[in-house]
Design a protein around this motif. Structure first.
Motif, PDB file in Angstrom:
ATOM      1  N   ARG A 287     -44.193-123.783  65.565  1.00  0.00           N
ATOM      2  CA  ARG A 287     -43.855-123.025  65.636  1.00  0.00           C
ATOM      3  C   ARG A 287     -43.564-122.139  66.884  1.00  0.00           C
ATOM      4  NH1 ARG A 287     -46.634-120.416  60.521  1.00  0.00           N
ATOM      5  NH2 ARG A 287     -47.505-122.473  59.395  1.00  0.00           N
TER       6      ARG A 287
ATOM      7  N   LEU B 282     -39.336-121.406  67.541  1.00  0.00           N
ATOM      8  CA  LEU B 282     -39.282-120.280  68.070  1.00  0.00           C
ATOM      9  C   LEU B 282     -38.851-120.005  69.924  1.00  0.00           C
ATOM     10  CD1 LEU B 282     -42.243-118.173  67.004  1.00  0.00           C
ATOM     11  CD2 LEU B 282     -39.942-118.454  66.013  1.00  0.00           C
TER      12      LEU B 282
ATOM     13  N   ILE C 209     -36.167-112.555  68.140  1.00  0.00           N
ATOM     14  CA  ILE C 209     -36.411-113.858  68.572  1.00  0.00           C
ATOM     15  C   ILE C 209     -35.193-114.157  69.344  1.00  0.00           C
ATOM     16  CG2 ILE C 209     -37.744-115.453  68.975  1.00  0.00           C
ATOM     17  CD1 ILE C 209     -39.886-113.477  67.511  1.00  0.00           C
TER      18      ILE C 209
ATOM     19  N   ALA D 103     -45.040-107.785  65.325  1.00  0.00           N
ATOM     20  CA  ALA D 103     -45.925-108.002  64.886  1.00  0.00           C
ATOM     21  C   ALA D 103     -47.631-107.266  63.900  1.00  0.00           C
ATOM     22  CB  ALA D 103     -46.877-108.453  66.098  1.00  0.00           C
TER      23      ALA D 103
ATOM     24  N   ILE E 116     -43.479-116.978  62.019  1.00  0.00           N
ATOM     25  CA  ILE E 116     -43.862-116.330  63.387  1.00  0.00           C
ATOM     26  C   ILE E 116     -45.486-115.305  62.737  1.00  0.00           C
ATOM     27  CG2 ILE E 116     -43.578-113.594  64.233  1.00  0.00           C
ATOM     28  CD1 ILE E 116     -40.514-113.950  63.863  1.00  0.00           C
TER      29      ILE E 116
ATOM     30  N   PRO F  71     -36.660-110.422  61.400  1.00  0.00           N
ATOM     31  CA  PRO F  71     -37.317-111.665  62.196  1.00  0.00           C
ATOM     32  C   PRO F  71     -36.641-112.850  63.441  1.00  0.00           C
ATOM     33  CG  PRO F  71     -37.877-110.874  60.085  1.00  0.00           C
ATOM     34  CD  PRO F  71     -36.997-110.385  59.673  1.00  0.00           C
TER      35      PRO F  71
ATOM     36  N   SER G  70     -40.137-115.197  59.646  1.00  0.00           N
ATOM     37  CA  SER G  70     -40.970-114.576  59.319  1.00  0.00           C
ATOM     38  C   SER G  70     -42.745-115.288  58.942  1.00  0.00           C
ATOM     39  CB  SER G  70     -40.967-113.386  57.966  1.00  0.00           C
ATOM     40  OG  SER G  70     -40.538-113.643  56.953  1.00  0.00           O
TER      41      SER G  70
ATOM     42  N   LEU H  54     -40.811-105.330  68.668  1.00  0.00           N
ATOM     43  CA  LEU H  54     -41.586-107.069  67.855  1.00  0.00           C
ATOM     44  C   LEU H  54     -42.908-106.798  67.788  1.00  0.00           C
ATOM     45  CD1 LEU H  54     -39.703-109.466  69.986  1.00  0.00           C
ATOM     46  CD2 LEU H  54     -39.666-109.976  67.833  1.00  0.00           C
TER      47      LEU H  54
END
Lengths: 141, 145
Positions: free
Chosen positions: A51, A55, B107, B125, A36, B103, A33, B121
């Protein structure tokens, strides 16, 4: 289904190894978390590429493993209201609490962080009550 | 450049682990949370398994001054239990139970989660985008001790 927990354990070891590599390699705590969220709210601008690359690794490895492993079904609900509500709650909640299952759970509790234990107890309890309420009482999931 | 390679490696291990453990299957997450249903213990093995290498890494961390790249290592954890930690974790938990997604797995499942995942998602966000405002508000209404 004894095979499921063996894969769970193997997967867990891989997740923890990822966290260990991120900590000892880059000096960073592997919290999904936070990684993101820092992109979304701009607070992680200075480490944006790190980052994004992290991901990309998270999203890419399942693609590479899919042909050699097994068919996976996410069983994600098609109830749009549930998905929107859940997404908003996960997004807001993890950023206010400054961590989720990976940051507070895996990385926090393994260093005996009191915040990690309190956060994990809260989200597991809330999640458990939520599932029981939404599934068995209200019947929406 | 080394830090990007390490980030990719760490992310890859994380994604591979989430994938093989079955944590991108929302029924396994909800099955673990649902103690009154057909209880699924998998998540406990994932959590337990993940904490083994991570705990070893924290022990190694004590003997090191910097990370491999020369970056600073994280400071000792804060001990502050505040309303943000509690409220945030409760909100997260409710959302986690509702959809069976947190989270990391959201992904990892990017390539096979389908349209439902994209809706989740986008909402996540949006939630993350407004969180700083809420955080600031909580800081104002609840004075620090």
């Amino acid at each position: 289904m004894p095979i499921d927990w063996i894969w769970g354990l193997i997967g867990g070891l891989l997740i923890g190894t990822g966290g260990a590599v991120y900590l000892l390699g880059n000096g960073r705590i592997m919290g999904a978390s936070g990684i993101i969220g820092g992109i979304v709210d701009g607070s992680g601008r200075g480490t944006l590429w790190e980052r994004l690359v992290f991901l990309a690794g998270v999203a890419l490895l399942p693609v590479l493993l899919m042909p050699v492993y097994r068919e996976v079904d996410t069983h994600i609900t098609d109830n749009m209201a549930v998905l929107v509500a859940a997404g908003l709650l996960v997004g807001v909640g993890t950023r206010i609490a400054n961590g989720c299952t990976s940051g507070h759970g895996v990385c926090g509790m393994s260093r005996l962080s009191i915040r990690g234990f309190v956060a994990t107890a809260c989200y597991i309890l809330a999640g458990g009550v939520g599932v029981v309420l939404f599934r068995h009482v209200l019947g929406v999931i | 450049m080394l830090n990007l390679f390490i980030a990719f490696l760490a992310g890859g291990l994380f994604g591979a682990g989430l994938f093989v453990s079955g944590m991108t299957d929302t029924t396994k997450v909800q099955g673990w949370l649902d103690v009154f249903g057909n209880w699924d213990p998998t998540l406990a093995f994932v959590m337990g398994g993940a904490m083994i290498p991570m705990a070893i890494a924290w022990l190694i961390r004590r003997r090191r001054v910097t990370a491999l790249t020369g970056a600073a290592l994280p400071p000792p954890p804060s001990r502050e239990i505040d309303s943000k930690l509690i409220l945030g974790s409760v909100l997260f938990g409710i959302g986690w139970g509702l959809a069976g997604l947190c989270p990391g797995p959201s992904i990892a499942a990017l390539s096979y989660g389908g349209p439902g995942l994209y809706v989740f998602l986008a909402a996540m966000a949006a939630g993350m985008a407004v969180a700083p405002l809420l955080r600031a508000r909580l800081d104002r209404t609840v004075p620090a001790e």
